[in-house]
Design an enzyme around this catalytic site. Structure first.
Site, PDB file in Angstrom:
ATOM      1  N   ASP A  94       0.810  -1.230   0.000  1.00  0.00           N
ATOM      2  CA  ASP A  94       0.000   0.000   0.000  1.00  0.00           C
ATOM      3  C   ASP A  94       0.839   1.274   0.000  1.00  0.00           C
ATOM      4  OD1 ASP A  94      -2.555  -1.091  -0.262  1.00  0.00           O
ATOM      5  OD2 ASP A  94      -2.579  -1.663   1.852  1.00  0.00           O
ATOM      6  N   ASP A  99      -7.124  -4.596  -4.105  1.00  0.00           N
ATOM      7  CA  ASP A  99      -6.839  -3.204  -3.718  1.00  0.00           C
ATOM      8  C   ASP A  99      -5.573  -2.672  -4.401  1.00  0.00           C
ATOM      9  OD1 ASP A  99      -7.908  -5.074  -1.898  1.00  0.00           O
ATOM     10  OD2 ASP A  99      -7.883  -3.642  -0.261  1.00  0.00           O
TER      11      ASP A  99
HETATM   12  N1  GLY Z   1      -7.308  -1.687   1.274  1.00  0.00           N
HETATM   13  C1  GLY Z   1      -7.948  -2.262   2.404  1.00  0.00           C
HETATM   14  C2  GLY Z   1      -9.356  -1.861   2.529  1.00  0.00           C
HETATM   15  O1  GLY Z   1      -9.986  -1.436   1.597  1.00  0.00           O
HETATM   16  O2  GLY Z   1      -9.877  -1.969   3.635  1.00  0.00           O
END
Ligand code: GLY
Length: 363
Positions: free
Chosen positions: A85, A146
């Site tokens: 992330d 994600d």
């Molecule tokens: N990227 C993790 C979530 O959307 O909670």
């Protein structure tokens, strides 16, 4: 925004406690944990400030954004708490700063983050590894949908340096995601496990959704808007087709009242909603509408407006709460539901500026 930005000036908020922003930069100060300074949402506050600075020209917002960007340097120093992330974290802080001010220090931070992301690529499987092992068991072969929001950092790095490797990795990951995550009906898996030595899908997991094979709504939005981002960066028509296929599935499942559940395949009770998914979906739908010239454009735009109207009515616009969007849910099986989460506010603001027609595109 003016009052809350001053009030939370030195924080990196994730949620609110009794209406007041918490501060992830003061949480787990060791810097080695994934949920303190390394928490994946720590770019959104800075991103909101850059959006406001871009719209108003008020230096106050820029100054606040710079505070959170500098705090994130601790993640580079500690290294071990980081994960895929880094895209969410540094696109909205350092890339934003560099785009708006040409600050060389921000460029360096963003290239550092892009290099870390590229280093998570698994060539045998053609995917970017999501998480480190931590408490979850062996995640060497795990990728999650994600990540479609993280790979724009790689597209940016290629644009910035002229080195094609970043974009090659991003496109390989997106190609893998198109076949391994997106189902024929346009719904999307959250987690896919690949064989980290040979490649190939081992199994899928329900992740933050209701169960394996279900349809976690925020995951659908990461995919819909995420493939749209890859289309914007590459012009590859299959990415647009995929974003539209996911959008058609999403639109067909929007309830009459425009309120989005945590999972489109969850049982009717208990009622679990996620307004953050509505805000992200609205952004993705507006982006799709923006590249369509036929009358079909209105299908995406009307759906986005329906979501935003429902959100407007359900949000808190007063000074009683530091957050606007009130009913986010981190996951179907989270301990808490219907709480403010910072990305709800970020994407609501992004959607509003997109509708105004002069938004700052940070992805
Ligand atoms: N990227 C993790 C979530 O959307 O909670």
């Amino acid at each position: 925004m003016a009052w809350v930005s001053e009030k939370s000036r030195n924080k990196i908020p994730y949620t609110t406690i009794d209406g007041t922003h918490d501060d992830r930069s003061a949480y787990n100060p060791s810097g080695t944990e994934a949920d303190g300074i390394n928490w994946w949402t720590n770019g959104f506050w800075g991103g909101m400030m850059w959006q406001m600075y871009h719209d108003t020209g008020d230096e106050k917002y820029k100054d606040i954004a710079v505070i959170s960007e500098a705090k994130l340097d601790r993640c580079f120093e500690e290294f071990y708490g980081l994960h895929h992330d880094v895209g969410f974290m540094w696109l909205l802080t350092s890339v934003a700063n560099f785009k708006l001010t040409r600050n060389p220090e921000s460029r360096k931070r963003a290239l550092h983050a892009a290099t870390l992301l590229a280093g998570r690529f698994n060539p045998a499987g053609g995917f970017i590894r999501a998480w480190n092992d931590l408490d979850e068991g062996d995640t060497r072969g795990w990728a999650i949908i994600d990540c479609m929001f993280n790979i724009p950092l790689l597209y940016w790095a290629t644009d910035e340096t002229g080195d094609p490797r970043f974009k090659q990795i991003a496109m390989t990951h997106a190609d893998t995601a198109m076949t391994a995550f997106v189902r024929p009906d346009g719904s999307v898996n959250h987690i896919v496990e690949f064989d980290p030595y040979q490649g190939g899908v081992v199994r899928t997991y329900g992740g933050q959704g209701y169960e394996e094979g279900s349809s976690w709504t925020r995951g659908q939005t990461w995919a819909m808007y995420g493939f749209m981002m890859s289309y914007k960066h590459t012009g590859k028509s299959e990415y647009l087709d995929t974003a539209k296929r996911i959008a058609h599935y999403f639109i067909a499942n929007i309830p009459e009242d425009g309120v989005i559940p945590v999972d489109f395949r969850q049982p009717p009770e208990p009622k679990r909603e996620d307004d953050t998914a509505a805000a992200i979906a609205a952004c993705g739908l507006i982006e799709i509408a923006n590249v369509i010239e036929t009358y079909d454009k209105s299908i995406y735009l009307k759906a986005a407006l329906k979501l935003l109207k429902a959100l407007e009515q359900r949000s808190d616009w007063s000074e009683r709460s530091d957050a606007i969007v009130q009913r986010g849910s981190a996951a179907y099986r989270a301990a808490l539901h219907h709480q403010p989460i910072i990305y709800g506010d970020y994407f609501l603001i992004e959607a509003a500026f997109k509708l105004k027609g002069d938004g700052l595109y940070l992805w």
